[in-house]
Design an enzyme around this catalytic site. Structure first.
Site, short mmCIF file in Angstrom:
data_model
loop_
_atom_site.label_atom_id
_atom_site.label_comp_id
_atom_site.label_asym_id
_atom_site.label_seq_id
_atom_site.Cartn_x
_atom_site.Cartn_y
_atom_site.Cartn_z
N ASN A 98 5.32 -1.88 -3.16
CA ASN A 98 4.38 -1.92 -4.61
C ASN A 98 5.23 -0.90 -6.02
O ASN A 98 6.38 -0.19 -4.82
CB ASN A 98 2.89 -1.54 -4.67
CG ASN A 98 2.66 -0.64 -3.87
OD1 ASN A 98 3.21 0.76 -4.06
ND2 ASN A 98 1.90 -0.36 -2.42
N LYS A 144 17.42 -11.57 10.49
CA LYS A 144 17.00 -12.15 9.27
C LYS A 144 16.80 -14.38 9.45
O LYS A 144 17.60 -15.20 9.31
CB LYS A 144 18.68 -12.22 7.85
CG LYS A 144 17.96 -12.50 6.73
CD LYS A 144 19.24 -12.58 5.75
CE LYS A 144 19.36 -12.56 4.91
NZ LYS A 144 20.85 -12.80 4.11
N PRO A 171 -4.56 -0.96 8.56
CA PRO A 171 -5.50 -0.23 8.52
C PRO A 171 -5.99 0.87 7.73
O PRO A 171 -4.47 0.69 6.99
CB PRO A 171 -4.94 0.62 10.19
CG PRO A 171 -3.82 0.32 9.90
CD PRO A 171 -2.95 -0.75 9.44
N ASP A 172 -7.43 1.02 7.31
CA ASP A 172 -8.22 1.31 6.49
C ASP A 172 -7.00 3.13 6.56
O ASP A 172 -8.30 3.67 7.45
CB ASP A 172 -8.74 1.56 5.82
CG ASP A 172 -9.23 2.11 4.44
OD1 ASP A 172 -8.99 3.25 4.20
OD2 ASP A 172 -9.55 1.87 3.58
N ILE A 173 -5.89 4.20 6.20
CA ILE A 173 -6.07 5.60 7.08
C ILE A 173 -6.85 6.84 6.15
O ILE A 173 -8.03 7.32 6.96
CB ILE A 173 -4.78 5.78 6.34
CG1 ILE A 173 -3.51 4.48 6.81
CG2 ILE A 173 -4.11 6.97 6.81
CD1 ILE A 173 -1.95 5.02 6.52
N PHE A 180 -7.86 8.01 -3.32
CA PHE A 180 -7.27 7.97 -4.86
C PHE A 180 -7.91 6.50 -5.29
O PHE A 180 -7.60 5.86 -3.72
CB PHE A 180 -5.89 7.99 -5.30
CG PHE A 180 -5.62 9.61 -5.99
CD1 PHE A 180 -5.47 10.67 -4.83
CD2 PHE A 180 -5.09 9.30 -7.01
CE1 PHE A 180 -5.53 11.99 -5.11
CE2 PHE A 180 -4.87 10.89 -7.50
CZ PHE A 180 -4.52 11.59 -6.90
N LYS A 230 -15.48 2.82 -4.59
CA LYS A 230 -14.60 3.27 -3.86
C LYS A 230 -15.01 4.43 -3.17
O LYS A 230 -15.16 4.47 -1.60
CB LYS A 230 -13.02 3.14 -4.51
CG LYS A 230 -12.03 3.02 -3.47
CD LYS A 230 -10.56 2.37 -4.22
CE LYS A 230 -10.66 1.45 -4.30
NZ LYS A 230 -9.47 1.04 -5.20
N LYS A 252 -15.47 4.25 0.98
CA LYS A 252 -14.49 4.91 2.10
C LYS A 252 -15.41 6.03 2.63
O LYS A 252 -14.47 6.60 3.45
CB LYS A 252 -13.41 5.73 1.14
CG LYS A 252 -12.57 5.06 0.58
CD LYS A 252 -10.70 4.20 1.27
CE LYS A 252 -10.45 3.24 0.83
NZ LYS A 252 -8.80 2.58 0.96
O1 C5P Z 1 -8.75 0.62 -1.09
P1 C5P Z 1 -8.16 0.86 -1.77
O2 C5P Z 1 -6.19 1.18 -1.84
O3 C5P Z 1 -8.02 1.27 -3.19
O4 C5P Z 1 -8.44 2.43 -1.95
C1 C5P Z 1 -7.12 3.48 -2.05
C2 C5P Z 1 -6.74 4.28 -1.31
O5 C5P Z 1 -7.52 4.60 0.25
C3 C5P Z 1 -6.32 5.44 -1.84
O6 C5P Z 1 -6.82 7.16 -1.79
C4 C5P Z 1 -4.97 4.93 -0.94
O7 C5P Z 1 -4.33 6.25 -0.48
C5 C5P Z 1 -6.12 4.92 0.40
N1 C5P Z 1 -5.72 4.10 1.67
C6 C5P Z 1 -5.98 3.87 2.89
N2 C5P Z 1 -5.48 2.99 3.52
C7 C5P Z 1 -5.41 1.44 3.32
C8 C5P Z 1 -5.37 1.33 2.06
C9 C5P Z 1 -5.78 2.37 1.20
O8 C5P Z 1 -5.51 5.66 2.65
N3 C5P Z 1 -5.02 1.07 4.25
#
Ligand code: C5P
Length: 408
Positions: free
Chosen positions: A213, A292, A310-312, A332, A346, A350
């Site tokens: 991105n 490839k 995974p959502d870190i 963020f 958000k 989170k």
């Molecule tokens: O869900 P979204 O991507 O909009 O959330 C943004 C926030 O979550 C940012 O702080 C981003 O670094 C964190 N994030 C993360 N892991 C992900 C998606 C988002 O840590 N897979």
């Protein structure tokens, strides 16, 4: 607004070939907004002329304690009282020894001794041959200078003018400039370890293609820099970006979201603050190819499947340390519209105490930004400014919050 606006620096040069770098340093300091008063020892004048330093600093250079240009005939008092800091660059081995002994038989050591200790810090950029640097006498003097309250910026490593290679080179002018700027920042995060994620992630489709991105990583790098300036130990987990590592920051480069998660897991136990600025890819390809993917001429297109990453941030915020407040988590949100509502939602989703919203398309790749801080009590706007100045404000705000939560 420049980083050194309003600062007056006495730049002291002592005898060493690194004096040639001091010309550039003087220029860099003035460009950053400082006024610079150069003072040179007789040995320094063997390496570079006062004329050069006068032209660059736009001020008459001082070199003698007997200089009668000062009406009271006391340049050592007048010059030291005006300064916000005295920076000795280069500082020779001999001059370090003189400072340790409190010598006062020439202007520069005299004014260092005469400076008010509480209000005029002494900053030292040593420069010498590697054997001189490694000598127990120099190392002893260095420790004593620190005990006496001086800040020693350290030395660089590499080829030396004498033909040898090793430690002892003076730091480069740009490095010293950053160290001086950092020195003046309030040390509000001393004792903290800050973990920052920044930049995009890259999710492979095959060995040569992938999905990523537009995140430039600039905001996260600025936050890592500001946290370091504030006195924290900083680890920066960075996606693929071409940005230079902020000075003094420990950087871990990763590519994919899963790499980022494992780097974060490695470092998070030491952290007291976690700031997630990375634009982590929401999905990765579920069927990445080992080789490839070839176009076979039939017009058939590859079919990609996706798996959620995974959502870190959420994982870290929901860990026991995140929940107890031992680890202060900041998220963020890059939005394109409805910043307030999206950021509030958000923050709750989170499970973080502080969520920082910004408008993605208006900031991706730019050097400036505008922030909206959202916490349980309300919101705070930070108007458009450079990413570094916003990062410094955000770090100050995080420091206040962590102090408050430590007291509760
Ligand atoms: O869900 P979204 O991507 O909009 O959330 C943004 C926030 O979550 C940012 O702080 C981003 O670094 C964190 N994030 C993360 N892991 C992900 C998606 C988002 O840590 N897979």
């Amino acid at each position: 607004m420049n980083d050194l606006d309003g600062k007056h620096i006495v730049l002291g040069l002592t005898g060493g070939i690194a004096c040639y770098k001091s010309a550039e340093l003087c220029r860099a300091l003035t460009k950053a907004g400082a006024t610079v008063q150069v003072v040179m020892t007789a040995a320094a004048e063997q390496f570079i002329t006062p004329i050069t330093m006068q032209a660059l600093s736009q001020r008459v250079v001082y070199g003698s304690q007997w200089d009668a240009r000062e009406p009271n005939n006391m340049p050592h008092i007048n010059l030291s009282r005006e300064a916000d800091a005295i920076l000795i660059a280069p500082c020779s081995a001999d001059f370090m020894a003189r400072l340790v002994q409190g010598r006062a038989d020439e202007l520069l050591s005299l004014l260092c001794l005469a400076r008010p200790l509480e209000t005029v810090p002494l900053l030292i950029a040593p420069a010498m041959n590697r054997e001189m640097w490694a000598h127990p006498a120099t190392q002893r003097n260095l420790k004593q200078l620190e005990l006496d309250g001086a800040t020693v910026f350290g030395v660089g490593q590499g080829d030396q003018a004498c033909g040898e290679t090793g430690d002892g080179r003076m730091l480069e002018p740009q490095e010293l400039l950053l160290d001086v700027i950092s020195f003046f920042q309030p040390k509000v995060l001393k004792g903290h370890h800050v973990l920052v994620t920044a930049g995009p992630t890259y999710e492979a489709i095959d060995p040569v293609r992938g999905i990523t991105n537009l995140s430039s990583g600039k905001m996260g790098f600025a936050i890592a820099c500001a946290a370091r300036e504030a006195g924290a130990d900083v680890t920066l987990v960075a996606g693929p970006v071409g940005l230079p590592t902020p000075r003094g920051v420990n950087r871990v480069d990763i590519k994919s979201a899963r790499d980022m998660l494992s780097a974060v897991q490695t470092h998070v136990d030491r952290a007291t603050i976690f700031v997630a600025t990375a634009a982590v890819a929401d999905w990765r390809t579920g069927n990445a190819a080992d080789q490839k993917i070839k176009k076979d001429g039939s017009g058939a297109t590859p079919v990609l499947s996706f798996v959620e990453n995974p959502d870190i941030l959420a994982a870290v915020a929901q860990s026991p340390r995140g929940q107890s407040g031992a680890l202060f988590c900041v998220g963020f949100a890059a939005e394109s519209h409805d910043l307030l509502a999206n950021a509030q939602a958000k923050r709750l989703r989170k499970g973080v105490p502080l969520l920082v919203g910004n408008i993605g398309p208006a900031t991706f790749g730019q050097d400036d930004n505008a922030l909206l801080l959202v916490d349980a009590d309300g919101t705070q706007e930070m108007a458009r400014a450079s990413k570094l100045s916003l990062a410094r404000k955000l770090i100050a705000s995080i420091a206040t919050r962590t102090r408050a939560s430590a007291q509760n």
